[in-house]
Scaffold this active site. Structure first.
Site, PDB file in Angstrom:
ATOM      1  N   HIS A  48       0.761  -1.062  -0.217  1.00 52.96           N
ATOM      2  CA  HIS A  48      -0.039  -0.077   0.011  1.00 52.96           C
ATOM      3  C   HIS A  48       1.068   1.294   0.136  1.00 52.96           C
ATOM      4  CE1 HIS A  48      -3.104  -2.781   2.428  1.00 52.96           C
ATOM      5  NE2 HIS A  48      -3.453  -2.691   1.039  1.00 52.96           N
ATOM      6  N   LYS A  76     -15.699  -7.989   4.909  1.00 48.19           N
ATOM      7  CA  LYS A  76     -14.319  -8.736   5.827  1.00 48.19           C
ATOM      8  C   LYS A  76     -14.688  -8.497   7.351  1.00 48.19           C
ATOM      9  CE  LYS A  76     -11.192  -7.416   1.991  1.00 48.19           C
ATOM     10  NZ  LYS A  76     -10.237  -6.739   1.563  1.00 48.19           N
ATOM     11  N   ARG A 120      -1.891  -5.502  -8.559  1.00 45.62           N
ATOM     12  CA  ARG A 120      -1.038  -6.636  -8.340  1.00 45.62           C
ATOM     13  C   ARG A 120      -0.751  -7.791  -9.092  1.00 45.62           C
ATOM     14  NH1 ARG A 120      -3.174  -8.176  -2.798  1.00 45.62           N
ATOM     15  NH2 ARG A 120      -4.960  -8.085  -4.152  1.00 45.62           N
ATOM     16  N   SER A 152      -3.100  -7.951   2.695  1.00 47.05           N
ATOM     17  CA  SER A 152      -3.421  -7.568   4.301  1.00 47.05           C
ATOM     18  C   SER A 152      -3.790  -9.140   5.058  1.00 47.05           C
ATOM     19  CB  SER A 152      -4.597  -6.555   4.685  1.00 47.05           C
ATOM     20  OG  SER A 152      -4.013  -5.328   4.178  1.00 47.05           O
TER      21      SER A 152
HETATM   22  N1  COA Z   1      -0.076  -3.835  -1.828  1.00 47.43           N
HETATM   23  C1  COA Z   1      -0.585  -4.994  -0.821  1.00 47.43           C
HETATM   24  N2  COA Z   1      -1.732  -5.506  -0.634  1.00 47.43           N
HETATM   25  C2  COA Z   1      -2.741  -4.711  -1.650  1.00 47.43           C
HETATM   26  C3  COA Z   1      -2.555  -3.697  -2.609  1.00 47.43           C
HETATM   27  C4  COA Z   1      -1.179  -3.534  -2.683  1.00 47.43           C
HETATM   28  N3  COA Z   1      -0.573  -2.609  -3.728  1.00 47.43           N
HETATM   29  N4  COA Z   1      -3.540  -3.508  -3.250  1.00 47.43           N
HETATM   30  C5  COA Z   1      -4.635  -4.304  -2.461  1.00 47.43           C
HETATM   31  N5  COA Z   1      -4.106  -4.942  -1.741  1.00 47.43           N
HETATM   32  C6  COA Z   1      -4.930  -6.052  -0.720  1.00 47.43           C
HETATM   33  C7  COA Z   1      -5.753  -5.328   0.296  1.00 47.43           C
HETATM   34  O1  COA Z   1      -4.877  -5.271   1.374  1.00 47.43           O
HETATM   35  C8  COA Z   1      -6.668  -6.500   0.451  1.00 47.43           C
HETATM   36  O2  COA Z   1      -6.148  -7.357   1.260  1.00 47.43           O
HETATM   37  P1  COA Z   1      -7.313  -8.372   2.022  1.00 47.43           P
HETATM   38  O3  COA Z   1      -8.295  -8.745   1.119  1.00 47.43           O
HETATM   39  O4  COA Z   1      -6.231  -9.447   2.378  1.00 47.43           O
HETATM   40  O5  COA Z   1      -7.645  -7.484   3.151  1.00 47.43           O
HETATM   41  C9  COA Z   1      -6.751  -6.955  -0.865  1.00 47.43           C
HETATM   42  O6  COA Z   1      -5.817  -6.897  -1.765  1.00 47.43           O
HETATM   43  C10 COA Z   1      -8.029  -6.343  -1.458  1.00 47.43           C
HETATM   44  O7  COA Z   1      -8.051  -5.129  -1.444  1.00 47.43           O
HETATM   45  P2  COA Z   1      -9.288  -4.155  -1.924  1.00 47.43           P
HETATM   46  O8  COA Z   1     -10.052  -4.682  -2.854  1.00 47.43           O
HETATM   47  O9  COA Z   1      -8.681  -2.782  -2.064  1.00 47.43           O
HETATM   48  O10 COA Z   1     -10.214  -4.110  -0.736  1.00 47.43           O
HETATM   49  P3  COA Z   1     -10.573  -3.066   0.343  1.00 47.43           P
HETATM   50  O11 COA Z   1     -11.288  -3.625   1.398  1.00 47.43           O
HETATM   51  O12 COA Z   1      -9.072  -2.675   0.819  1.00 47.43           O
HETATM   52  O13 COA Z   1     -11.023  -1.951  -0.616  1.00 47.43           O
HETATM   53  C11 COA Z   1     -13.029  -0.740  -1.107  1.00 47.43           C
HETATM   54  C12 COA Z   1     -12.364  -1.981  -1.233  1.00 47.43           C
HETATM   55  C13 COA Z   1     -13.239  -0.128   0.392  1.00 47.43           C
HETATM   56  C14 COA Z   1     -12.109   0.279  -2.099  1.00 47.43           C
HETATM   57  C15 COA Z   1     -14.411  -1.020  -1.445  1.00 47.43           C
HETATM   58  O14 COA Z   1     -15.023  -1.766  -0.771  1.00 47.43           O
HETATM   59  C16 COA Z   1     -15.410   0.349  -1.651  1.00 47.43           C
HETATM   60  O15 COA Z   1     -15.100   1.313  -2.274  1.00 47.43           O
HETATM   61  N6  COA Z   1     -16.027   0.655  -0.520  1.00 47.43           N
HETATM   62  C17 COA Z   1     -16.953   1.751  -0.203  1.00 47.43           C
HETATM   63  C18 COA Z   1     -18.430   1.338  -0.583  1.00 47.43           C
HETATM   64  C19 COA Z   1     -18.651   1.447  -1.989  1.00 47.43           C
HETATM   65  O16 COA Z   1     -18.704   2.450  -2.652  1.00 47.43           O
HETATM   66  N7  COA Z   1     -19.158   0.122  -2.679  1.00 47.43           N
HETATM   67  C20 COA Z   1     -19.277   0.447  -4.067  1.00 47.43           C
HETATM   68  C21 COA Z   1     -18.260   0.183  -4.884  1.00 47.43           C
HETATM   69  S1  COA Z   1     -18.268  -0.135  -6.892  1.00 47.43           S
END
Ligand code: COA
Length: 163
Positions: free
Chosen positions: A21, A45, A94, A132
């Site tokens: 991140h 989650k 990624r 994560s």
């Molecule tokens: N390095 C390391 N890990 C990374 C990474 C990076 N560069 N990029 C992503 N990841 C990991 C994250 O840590 C996460 O790990 P985990 O599943 O083991 O916890 C995984 O990849 C997936 O990440 P992500 O898809 O970003 O999930 P998130 O929960 O962090 O984010 C939101 C998702 C919050 C952006 C999305 O749910 C959201 O926008 N929510 C708001 C509600 C909304 O508007 N919904 C409609 C969306 S269309």
């Protein structure tokens, strides 16, 4: 067309923030005048850290990046973008496996807010396998995860495991 200063929003649950991140945030900070790391609750989650804990870990981890701010939001990401007058989302890609989910989310966000743009950045190769939940799992099983997270996050996870 007059361009206004772009505020880039990097959303996620960051539970916990990882070096992957931080790598993406550093790249975004080079591209955009202002970056907001927007931390939220992901209803799909079960979180290890509270929102307050994730906010404070992230704030400390990016404290040296002067154009980066950390904030939290609840509800839809597009509503948060409207509130802070931004139209730009940053996401990390990624591996190919991220693509389908990211593609779907980018297009859905565009349906919800017409002018939204999602910019994808690739992290350093060594972070492409990192997530994560993997850090959480390694930590809970007593493995070494020091190289995967910022120092302050490492200490915080260690403390949490002691309690
Ligand atoms: N390095 C390391 N890990 C990374 C990474 C990076 N560069 N990029 C992503 N990841 C990991 C994250 O840590 C996460 O790990 P985990 O599943 O083991 O916890 C995984 O990849 C997936 O990440 P992500 O898809 O970003 O999930 P998130 O929960 O962090 O984010 C939101 C998702 C919050 C952006 C999305 O749910 C959201 O926008 N929510 C708001 C509600 C909304 O508007 N919904 C409609 C969306 S269309």
């Amino acid at each position: 067309m007059k361009h206004k200063e772009i505020i880039a929003v990097y959303p996620g649950s960051f539970d916990p923030p990882t070096n992957g991140h931080i790598d993406i945030i550093g790249r975004a900070a080079k591209l955009f005048p202002k970056v907001i790391v927007a931390i939220t609750h992901n209803y799909n989650k079960k979180h290890m850290f509270t929102l307050e804990e994730r906010l404070s870990m992230m704030k400390e981890a990016v404290s040296k990046m002067k154009n980066v701010k950390v904030a939290s939001f609840s509800g839809l990401l597009v509503d948060y973008l409207n509130k802070i007058d931004s139209f730009c989302i940053v996401r990390g890609l990624r591996a190919l496996s991220d693509f389908e989910y990211e593609f779907q989310m980018a297009l859905m966000n565009r349906k919800l807010k017409k002018d939204v743009e999602t910019v994808f950045l690739m992290p350093e190769q060594e972070y492409t396998f990192l997530s994560s939940s993997m850090v959480r799992e390694i930590a809970s099983l007593g493995g070494n995860f020091k190289n995967f997270v910022p120092n302050n996050v490492y200490k915080k996870i260690k403390d949490k495991r002691k309690n």
